[in-house]
Each structure stands twice: as structure tokens, then as C-alpha cells.
Motif scaffolding. Structure first.
Motif, PDB file in Angstrom:
ATOM      1  N   VAL A 474       0.821  -1.208   0.000  1.00  0.00           N
ATOM      2  CA  VAL A 474       0.000   0.000   0.000  1.00  0.00           C
ATOM      3  C   VAL A 474       0.860   1.264   0.000  1.00  0.00           C
ATOM      4  O   VAL A 474       1.966   1.294   0.527  1.00  0.00           O
ATOM      5  CB  VAL A 474      -0.951   0.020   1.214  1.00  0.00           C
ATOM      6  N   SER A 475       0.299   2.302  -0.594  1.00  0.00           N
ATOM      7  CA  SER A 475       0.948   3.611  -0.617  1.00  0.00           C
ATOM      8  C   SER A 475       0.696   4.332   0.692  1.00  0.00           C
ATOM      9  O   SER A 475      -0.153   3.924   1.490  1.00  0.00           O
ATOM     10  CB  SER A 475       0.361   4.437  -1.768  1.00  0.00           C
ATOM     11  N   PRO A 476       1.403   5.437   0.934  1.00  0.00           N
ATOM     12  CA  PRO A 476       1.046   6.289   2.072  1.00  0.00           C
ATOM     13  C   PRO A 476      -0.370   6.830   1.880  1.00  0.00           C
ATOM     14  O   PRO A 476      -0.917   6.839   0.767  1.00  0.00           O
ATOM     15  CB  PRO A 476       2.079   7.422   2.015  1.00  0.00           C
ATOM     16  N   GLU A 477      -0.963   7.287   2.966  1.00  0.00           N
ATOM     17  CA  GLU A 477      -2.303   7.872   2.874  1.00  0.00           C
ATOM     18  C   GLU A 477      -2.266   9.143   2.038  1.00  0.00           C
ATOM     19  O   GLU A 477      -1.354   9.971   2.160  1.00  0.00           O
ATOM     20  CB  GLU A 477      -2.820   8.188   4.277  1.00  0.00           C
ATOM     21  N   LEU A 478      -3.256   9.295   1.165  1.00  0.00           N
ATOM     22  CA  LEU A 478      -3.343  10.496   0.329  1.00  0.00           C
ATOM     23  C   LEU A 478      -3.871  11.668   1.153  1.00  0.00           C
ATOM     24  O   LEU A 478      -4.919  11.564   1.796  1.00  0.00           O
ATOM     25  CB  LEU A 478      -4.277  10.242  -0.859  1.00  0.00           C
ATOM     26  N   GLU A 481      -6.760  14.427  -3.087  1.00  0.00           N
ATOM     27  CA  GLU A 481      -7.255  13.450  -4.055  1.00  0.00           C
ATOM     28  C   GLU A 481      -6.260  13.296  -5.198  1.00  0.00           C
ATOM     29  O   GLU A 481      -5.484  14.215  -5.510  1.00  0.00           O
ATOM     30  CB  GLU A 481      -8.634  13.849  -4.580  1.00  0.00           C
ATOM     31  N   LEU A 482      -6.281  12.111  -5.822  1.00  0.00           N
ATOM     32  CA  LEU A 482      -5.331  11.777  -6.887  1.00  0.00           C
ATOM     33  C   LEU A 482      -6.098  11.202  -8.063  1.00  0.00           C
ATOM     34  O   LEU A 482      -6.890  10.273  -7.912  1.00  0.00           O
ATOM     35  CB  LEU A 482      -4.306  10.762  -6.365  1.00  0.00           C
ATOM     36  N   HIS A 483      -5.840  11.774  -9.239  1.00  0.00           N
ATOM     37  CA  HIS A 483      -6.548  11.370 -10.444  1.00  0.00           C
ATOM     38  C   HIS A 483      -5.696  10.364 -11.230  1.00  0.00           C
ATOM     39  O   HIS A 483      -4.579  10.680 -11.646  1.00  0.00           O
ATOM     40  CB  HIS A 483      -6.836  12.608 -11.299  1.00  0.00           C
ATOM     41  N   LYS A 612       2.935  15.390  -4.250  1.00  0.00           N
ATOM     42  CA  LYS A 612       2.169  16.445  -3.602  1.00  0.00           C
ATOM     43  C   LYS A 612       0.994  15.853  -2.820  1.00  0.00           C
ATOM     44  O   LYS A 612       0.652  16.319  -1.728  1.00  0.00           O
ATOM     45  CB  LYS A 612       1.661  17.430  -4.658  1.00  0.00           C
ATOM     46  N   ALA A 613       0.371  14.788  -3.378  1.00  0.00           N
ATOM     47  CA  ALA A 613      -0.806  14.199  -2.745  1.00  0.00           C
ATOM     48  C   ALA A 613      -0.480  13.471  -1.454  1.00  0.00           C
ATOM     49  O   ALA A 613      -1.345  13.344  -0.573  1.00  0.00           O
ATOM     50  CB  ALA A 613      -1.495  13.240  -3.713  1.00  0.00           C
TER      51      ALA A 613
END
Length: 615
Positions: A474-478, A481-483, A612-613
Motif C-alpha cells: 500500500v501507498s502512504p495515505e493520500l 485526491e489523486l486522479h 504532492k498528494a
């Protein structure tokens, strides 16, 4: 005196009325289509079904696919405004063809292939369903699309595809006759083929009411046939709007060398679909079953290896697009796990490359779902009526955002979003819980192993905090929002404890359901499947040497999704997918070399937007 003047005046007026009638019915112009804002409008004189003309006929094709020595004839119905008869009005045609109009065998799983066997093992022959009893009464084959398009000034035509309903021939599920059959109907609409009042008679019928401009549309199989017709390059087919079309039967029943069912139809294959639609002449069904289903399909579909071959290549419309020139408006759902979104995307890309006028409409739901009527109207108005409404200059892509209504898509320059670029993610260990997705190549990582068990659905595995039956990164928490827009591509280096193993990959959004009670599939970003045995070639699989690592690269299904702040992107790797793949005996071990595994995810704004997200 005054009364005499009034009498004389009344007589004069009566004479003038007789000489110059002012009855509005006599003065009004003949009914004809009219347009506003680049769209065909409903014409009151065309609106009442009581005044429509309905008729049926048979169009002769150029092939004999039922072996009777006669050219096959396709059963066709026509619905048109009465003015095409009483006033000589000529109109363009909206045409819909289908193998479903006369009824189907139903979706009884008893007649599907058994999926509970080892990969590479010869499956037990499934039972075939009872004969389909044709439904429907002449002259109406279908009422679909009629109430939408006839009032707007179109003739609506339907036809039953070969070997279905009252049409001659054999179903081939993507064979050449399924392209040539609608071509023949279009040729008839343009005056180049013969139509007859009866199935074997010689009394001809002409489409004198047709302008020779034809558009096709339909959903699923009915959306496949417009593309099939367009690949013939037939003159007069000006525009098509395929909705959730099956553009390759290999991509429908296989995935990167793996035997993989369409969602909701576990164990279906091309021969099962043959039985499902074979509603044609009872006396000729035996020929089709023997020559097409039992000879051609049984061998060609190859459920043992899942490899690509000439049988499948002949049922891939991407291979037939050279003659195509019809303007193309595609429509599909990003969460269509029956006919998956890659089907439209691959054709859209090829059509653009050919310079064909092309647009694509994607929504966030499942199977089916046409574009808004306004989009369809503008498309047909431009290419069938020739009204210069500028539709060819509209944005190429229209995507329904996650919380929007289907008739309110957001326009984009193209799909994938031109501002998207791949961001490469690497894996760090964490099994049986969660490892991490990182954008910087980590130091040497240990291999991680999962144990195959088809008993658990992909959704259940993704939701689990700890399990030995999948690997999750899993990625870090956003924080923002990420498109995501486009196709993710994964490279996996893995070893199996057996000579064959299912390989399934999901990209998901976590935590599951984001604390809300919504559809469980809302957390699925995209999916993909592959056979590790096809690491070298899609046409030739090679048994795996247990314990030996192999590298394979493949794409996941296309998607366009905005991942909300507070979520994490999760990459899940597992083996058998309960809802899509074969179900071998649980226990096969799949070991992943994390150092040789990575995934490219298309992010709008690229690495800068992602960084940035998460900051």
C-alpha cells in the motif's frame, strides 16, 4: 341597405375563400425532420405509433453458412413514418442487429464448463442445453430504439444475426458471416443487395424510403455487430455507436494466456455462447452444431492452455480494421467486469490512429450504459443527416465522474488524460499483513510467498488485514485526491510450486469502503490476470519449473478514477480468482521476488502530483 351590403360582402368573401383556400392543413408543408442545436428534434407527425409502417423481409447475403447450397437470407424488420409512403419521404436509418431477438437458452450454470480442475488439465465436456424455442411474431423482430429514433425522423431497422430467429445460417460467435450479414442488410438499404418478401420466395422488396445513410448501435453482443459491419468497409454505414462491445473473443474468455471467465459467467466459453444464441431453423441446427461448435470451436477455443491462436485471431476485430471508415462513438463502463473496458479502448485507439472521427464515453458503472441521448443525437445528426453541428470538433473523451449523473459527463481532450504519465512503484515486504508501495527503489527485499485458495473472493482478500492467501502493498495515505487515468502495467518476477499457476492482480483503494456502506466494488480500481507460463509468448505457453523464477509483464484494465483524500492505493497479488479463473486444488505456493517486481500507474500530473498528494 346596410344588410344588402353585408350580404354582398359575405358572398365576395366566400368566393375569395374558395379561390384562395386558407385551410391550414392544405397550406402546411409536408412533414420532415428539423434540427435545433445540432440535434434532430421530435416531429409531431412522426410521433404516433399508430401511423408507423411496420414490415418484415429477408435480405440475401453472399454466403452459405448452413450448408444447404443456398445463399443465406437474413430476417429484417422495418419501422418507418407513414410519410415515407404517402409523401415519398426518404430518411436515414438507425440499424440494430442481434443474435438475441428470438430468445436464448438461458444462463443455467449446469451447461457451463466445470472450473474445478488443475490448470492445464483437460476439462470434462459440459452438457449442452435443450433446443431454444424461437419467440416473437412477424413482422416485429424488436421494438428497441424505435420510440427514440422514428419520431426524430429516422427509419429503424432490426435484423436477426445468422442462425438465430428466422435468419438462415449458422452462429459463429465472431466469425466472418457475422460481419457480412449486417453488411448485406446495409447493401440492401443502399440498393446494392436484394430483399425478398418471404424466406425463399422471389418477390423482391426495395428500400425506396432510404437515403442510403445508415448508423448502427446496440449494447454488448448487439454493440459488437456494428463494429463487425464497420470492419467490412461497407459503403453507406456512416456512423456507429457500440455500447460495451465485445471486440475480441479472446479478450472476453482469456487474459494474457490464462483461461479467465467474464464476470458473472464463470465457466462460460465461446461454445457455450453458441448454444445460448442458436435459435435458428430447427432442421438446420445439427449442421451448425457439428461443423461450427463441435469441430471448429471445440479445438480452437483451447481451454487447456489458454494460448492465443488463429481461431482467436479470426475473432478479434482489431485485426480487421483496415477497411473501416465509419465515424465511431464508443461507450463503456469502467466497472464492467463482463465485457471489460479494454474492449472499447483498444478499438478507440486504433480508430484514432486511422484518422476516423472518434469519441469515447466512459461511465463508472457496470455492463451497458449508452451515451446520453444528446451525444448520440448529435453523432447521428452529423453523419446521417449531414448537419454541420461541429461534433467532430467536440472533446474526444467524455467521462462521468464518480459522484455525477450518467447524463452529465465531464469533457476531456482525450483518453487517457493527456496530462497523465506513468509513476513507477516498487514493493517492500510486509506479508502476511501489508507491505509498502514506494517510488524509490528500496534496498534488497526478501521474497514473499502466498498460498493459493480459490475459496476467498478477491474482494475478501483485499479487505483482510492479515492472510497468507494474498500479498498486499500500500501507498502512504493520500492527503489530497489523486486522479488516475489510463492503463497500469505490472512486471512480476515469480516462482510457482507447481508447473502452472493462476496469477491475479488487483489495484484497490483502502481502507475498504472508506467507512461508508457502499457497493463493495467501489474499492476496486482495476484488475488484471495472466498465465505465468506465457512469460515468453502469448501463442505458446511453457510449463514452469517449480521453484524457478520467471518474469512477466502485462497491463491491467483501463480506468479513470479520482482516489479521494484519506485513501491508500493498494497493489494486491494473489493466485486463483474465485469469480474469474479456474479453481485448482488449494495449496499451490506462489513466491514473488519483490526486487524484480514493480508497477506503473498512470497519474494525472505524474510524479509531481503523486508526491504532492502524499505530503
Amino acid at each position: 341597405m346596410k344588410s344588402s351590403k353585408k350580404l354582398i360582402l359575405s358572398v365576395v368573401c366566400l368566393v375569395l375563400v374558395q379561390l384562395c383556400p386558407i385551410d391550414s392543413r392544405a397550406q402546411k408543408e409536408p412533414a420532415k425532420p428539423f434540427f435545433e442545436n445540432g440535434e434532430a428534434q421530435i416531429v409531431k407527425a412522426f410521433e404516433d405509433p399508430a401511423y408507423w409502417i411496420r414490415e418484415d423481409l429477408w435480405v440475401e447475403t453472399e454466403f452459405d453458412s448452413d450448408g444447404d447450397g443456398l445463399l443465406d437470407r437474413m430476417h429484417v424488420d422495418v419501422t418507418r413514418p407513414r410519410q415515407t409512403e404517402s409523401e415519398g419521404l426518404k430518411l436515414p436509418v438507425v440499424y440494430n442487429s442481434s443474435p438475441y431477438f428470438a430468445g436464448t437458452a438461458g444462463n443455467n450454470r449446469e451447461f457451463f464448463w466445470d472450473v474445478r480442475h488443475e490448470i492445464g488439465e483437460k476439462p470434462t465436456q459440459h452438457v449442452h442445453p435443450p433446443e431454444i424455442q424461437r419467440r416473437g411474431k412477424r413482422p416485429i423482430i424488436s421494438k428497441g430504439h424505435v420510440s427514440t429514433w422514428v419520431p426524430r425522423g429516422y427509419v429503424v431497422v432490426h435484423s436477426s444475426s445468422p442462425g438465430t430467429g428466422l435468419s438462415d445460417g449458422s452462429p459463429t460467435v465472431g466469425g466472418d458471416n457475422e460481419s457480412l450479414a449486417p453488411k448485406a442488410v446495409i447493401d440492401w438499404l443502399c440498393g446494392r443487395a436484394k430483399g425478398y418478401k418471404t424466406r425463399r420466395g422471389d418477390e423482391e422488396v426495395e428500400a425506396y424510403w432510404s437515403t442510403g445513410k445508415v448508423g448502427m448501435t446496440g449494447t454488448s453482443y448487439n454493440g459488437t455487430l456494428p463494429l463487425a459491419a464497420a470492419t467490412t468497409g461497407v459503403e453507406g454505414l456512416e456512423a456507429i455507436i457500440p455500447v460495451a462491445p465485445n471486440t475480441s473473443y479472446y479478450h472476453y474468455y482469456r487474459s494474457n494466456g490464462l483461461v479467465r471467465s467474464p464476470g458473472g459467467y464463470l465457466g462460460e466459453d465461446v461454445d457455450v455462447l453458441f448454444d445460448f444464441i442458436h435459435s435458428g431453423d430447427l432442421d438446420k441446427r445439427a449442421f451448425a452444431r457439428k461443423t461450427v461448435r463441435d469441430d471448429e470451436m471445440k479445438n480452437g477455443q483451447d481451454r487447456i492452455t489458454g494460448d492465443y491462436n488463429d481461431f482467436w485471431a479470426g475473432r478479434d476485430y482489431l485485426n480487421d480494421m483496415e477497411p473501416m471508415k465509419a465515424a465511431l462513438l464508443m461507450s463503456h463502463g469502467f466497472n464492467d467486469w463482463n465485457v471489460m473496458p479494454e474492449h472499447s479502448y483498444r478499438i478507440y485507439e486504433a480508430a484514432k490512429a486511422k484518422g476516423i472521427p472518434t469519441q469515447i464515453y466512459y461511465h463508472q458503472n457496470g455492463h451497458g450504459g449508452p451515451p446520453p441521448i444528446s451525444m448520440m443525437n448529435r453523432w447521428f445528426t452529423r453523419y446521417l443527416f449531414g448537419v454541420e453541428n461541429g461534433v467532430e470538433n467536440d472533446p474526444k473523451a467524455w467521462i462521468v465522474r464518480e459522484d455525477d449523473e450518467r447524463d452529465k459527463p465531464t469533457p476531456y481532450k482525450d483518453y487517457p488524460n493527456p496530462d497523465a504519465s506513468p509513476v513507477t512503484f516498487f514493493l517492500t515486504s510486509g506479508a502476511p499483513a501489508h507491505g509498502a508501495l514506494v517510488t524509490v527503489q528500496p534496498s534488497e527485499q526478501a521474497n514473499e510467498t502466498l498460498v493459493d485458495n480459490y475459496s476467498f473472493s478477491g474482494e475478501a482478500l483485499a479487505e483482510a488485514e492479515i492472510t497468507e492467501h494474498r500479498l498486499m502493498y500500500v501507498s502512504p495515505e493520500l492527503k489530497e485526491e489523486l486522479h488516475l487515468s489510463g492503463k497500469s502495467k505490472i512486471t512480476i518476477k515469480a516462482a510457482s510450486s507447481k508447473p502452472a499457476v493462476n496469477l491475479s492482480v488487483y489495484l484497490v483503494s483502502l481502507p475498504w469502503n472508506n467507512g461508508r456502506r457502499v457497493k463493495i466494488t467501489d474499492n476496486i480500481i482495476t484488475r488484471g490476470w495472466a498465465d505465468l507460463q506465457n512469460y515468453k509468448s502469448l501463442r505458446e505457453s511453457q510449463p514452469l519449473k517449480p521453484g524457478t523464477f520467471y518474469e512477466i509483464t502485462f497491463e491491467l484494465q483501463p480506468d479513470d478514477q479520482v482516489i479521494k483524500a484519506g485513501q491508500q492505493i493498494g497493489l494486491m497479488i494473489f493466485s486463483s480468482d474465485k469469480d474469474f479463473t479456474l479453481h485448482p486444488k488449494p495449496g499451490t505456493e506462489l513466491t514473488v521476488d519483490l526486487n524484480g517486481t514493480s508497477i506503473e500507474i498512470p497519474v494525472v500530473g505524474g510524479a509531481d502530483a503523486y508526491n504532492k498528494a502524499i505530503q
